[in-house]
Scaffold this motif. Sequence first.
Motif, PDB file in Angstrom:
ATOM      1  N   GLU A  32       0.839  -1.214   0.000  1.00  0.00           N
ATOM      2  CA  GLU A  32       0.000   0.000   0.000  1.00  0.00           C
ATOM      3  C   GLU A  32       0.870   1.258   0.000  1.00  0.00           C
ATOM      4  O   GLU A  32       0.379   2.349   0.308  1.00  0.00           O
ATOM      5  CB  GLU A  32      -0.917  -0.003   1.241  1.00  0.00           C
ATOM      6  N   THR A  33       2.169   1.059  -0.277  1.00  0.00           N
ATOM      7  CA  THR A  33       3.168   2.144  -0.263  1.00  0.00           C
ATOM      8  C   THR A  33       3.179   2.946   1.029  1.00  0.00           C
ATOM      9  O   THR A  33       3.598   4.103   1.048  1.00  0.00           O
ATOM     10  CB  THR A  33       3.013   3.111  -1.469  1.00  0.00           C
ATOM     11  N   LYS A  34       2.756   2.310   2.123  1.00  0.00           N
ATOM     12  CA  LYS A  34       2.806   2.993   3.421  1.00  0.00           C
ATOM     13  C   LYS A  34       4.216   2.927   4.004  1.00  0.00           C
ATOM     14  O   LYS A  34       4.832   1.860   4.013  1.00  0.00           O
ATOM     15  CB  LYS A  34       1.839   2.334   4.414  1.00  0.00           C
ATOM     16  N   GLY A  35       4.676   4.053   4.517  1.00  0.00           N
ATOM     17  CA  GLY A  35       5.972   4.086   5.186  1.00  0.00           C
ATOM     18  C   GLY A  35       7.152   4.236   4.228  1.00  0.00           C
ATOM     19  O   GLY A  35       8.307   4.302   4.662  1.00  0.00           O
ATOM     20  N   ILE A  36       6.871   4.314   2.952  1.00  0.00           N
ATOM     21  CA  ILE A  36       7.953   4.341   1.956  1.00  0.00           C
ATOM     22  C   ILE A  36       8.725   5.662   2.008  1.00  0.00           C
ATOM     23  O   ILE A  36       9.952   5.678   1.891  1.00  0.00           O
ATOM     24  CB  ILE A  36       7.400   4.080   0.534  1.00  0.00           C
ATOM     25  N   ASP A  37       7.996   6.767   2.212  1.00  0.00           N
ATOM     26  CA  ASP A  37       8.678   8.068   2.270  1.00  0.00           C
ATOM     27  C   ASP A  37       9.680   8.103   3.418  1.00  0.00           C
ATOM     28  O   ASP A  37      10.810   8.578   3.262  1.00  0.00           O
ATOM     29  CB  ASP A  37       7.656   9.204   2.423  1.00  0.00           C
ATOM     30  N   ASP A  38       9.272   7.580   4.555  1.00  0.00           N
ATOM     31  CA  ASP A  38      10.187   7.534   5.704  1.00  0.00           C
ATOM     32  C   ASP A  38      11.389   6.650   5.404  1.00  0.00           C
ATOM     33  O   ASP A  38      12.521   6.954   5.801  1.00  0.00           O
ATOM     34  CB  ASP A  38       9.467   6.983   6.950  1.00  0.00           C
TER      35      ASP A  38
END
Lengths: 311, 311
Positions: A234-240
């Motif tokens: 779900e592309t969660k946490g990818i920016d971090d």
Amino acid sequence: MARTDTALPDLVAAARTGDRRATARLLTIVENDTADAPALAGLVKGGDAQIVGITGSPGVGKSTLVSALITAWRGQGLRVGVLAVDPSSPFTGGAILGDRVRMADHALDPGVYIRSVATRGHLGGLAATTTAGVRLLEGLGFDAVVVETVGVGQAEVEIASLADTTLLLLAPGMGDGIQAVKAGVVEIADVYVVNKADRPGADGTVRDLKAMMSLVRREPGEWRQPVCTTVASETKGIDDLVAAIGKHRDWLAEGDRLAAKRRQRAAAEIRARVDAELKRRYRVPDALAAAVADGETDVASAARSVLGDTG
Amino acid sequence: MARTDTALPDLVAAARTGDRRATARLLTIVENDTADAPALAGLVKGGDAQIVGITGSPGVGKSTLVSALITAWRGQGLRVGVLAVDPSSPFTGGAILGDRVRMADHALDPGVYIRSVATRGHLGGLAATTTAGVRLLEGLGFDAVVVETVGVGQAEVEIASLADTTLLLLAPGMGDGIQAVKAGVVEIADVYVVNKADRPGADGTVRDLKAMMSLVRREPGEWRQPVCTTVASETKGIDDLVAAIGKHRDWLAEGDRLAAKRRQRAAAEIRARVDAELKRRYRVPDALAAAVADGETDVASAARSVLGDTG
């Protein structure tokens, strides 16, 4: 095959603009160490890519995470190369692409190049083949090069640790943390990623990792591995995660650290080539193996005989 | 350390009767290739152990299964040796014993000897160290020697495949079957074991494996890998697994098969020793690695220079 008459400089120029076929042909030259390889090494050198190694147990979601990272980096305008290391398989006669399929999202983007490295090849090992590929992609102007290794083992760890920044992926449950310690992977990781963080047990995995970290004594200024949590699907946490990778890169850039990494990679690459050539020069005759198997001679004497030593 | 004056033949005699300290000291001699090693090789040879390799992803229950196998074999009156291969870890300075603890069941049984092989050692690699250890245990009269490797990777697969019979352990879920194919493990397995068979998804894993098998064309008389199901923690399915291992041993005993396996193992052992010695002779100077890292020379030229070739 019919187009090998294309001049090398033209191929290089095409690859630099994102021509995927050209890139593929250059990688083949490097991997097979063909007659064009020395000239190519002269044409393509330098570069300033961030080399990211990704390793982890089967099923933790490495390919999905790589795909999410590609999307994030592409959003920053970076060109991204991926070398997915699959062991050569006598069963299939080559790479099993498996979930490379998930990478199909990026199939039409000229800023992305993905390749499975499947053969030990002429260079004498997956590590040598992969490192040579990384060197080429970097020289061709890729800004980020990902090396994804399948499985957790000594060979995979060695390959992943040749990167500037090595990610260790874990998933909740399965006692993965402890298993990773056992496999010796923990020491080489720069960033831990607990993927599938929406699953039960994710908090526990994060806690275990942090507890393990707290046991390690570090000098001031030493890198402290962050623990990132992601749901890659779900592309969660990818920016971090991208930020954490960038932070490690910044840390590496201080002093001699990055240069030392590069020297270490170069040393490994030379080593692998030397070893491959020595393997060709010093063969173990079948009759000698049979003599050892039958107890007629011992292993040490057999080894001396292969080396041409009189003992 | 104070007792190294004990004569080698006495140590060997003690080890043959199940003296664990004696066995440990002999293994150390072999692993470190000390001055006593040649004499020891002369004293301890031959034997007729069944060498069983066990590999599989982290968390599938390898150690629990090994423990259950030991119990079964002990019930048949066999002496059992186990070499558990843990990569050397700079983090801990040695083996992380982890669930070796589960092996505590057998701690007081003189018919069982368990050791973690943790260092690449003087012999130049875990495969060499392990094979030398197997050879010693076999020579000391162990009837079954288990080599358990941690993780699924090229190195682990190589080590496990040096056994007479190689078991691949899988657990339900995690897409382990597909991952095992990707890791190239499937081809080297002689027996598949779906452990934790009481968990949801076990039937699917068995089905997947059998479907995969059905795709492989085999000549008449070729070995057909059975798929065993176990719940090792409850010793369920262990008798069938022991029978399957015995069946593979019987199959190997026909014609030249077992002898061929032994020759292959001897060749690998000689190879590893030769490679270790060549690594000592042909070192990569730091300055050369730096020159390659800085683009002043290319990898191929650097390799030639290490080899002493003038190009």
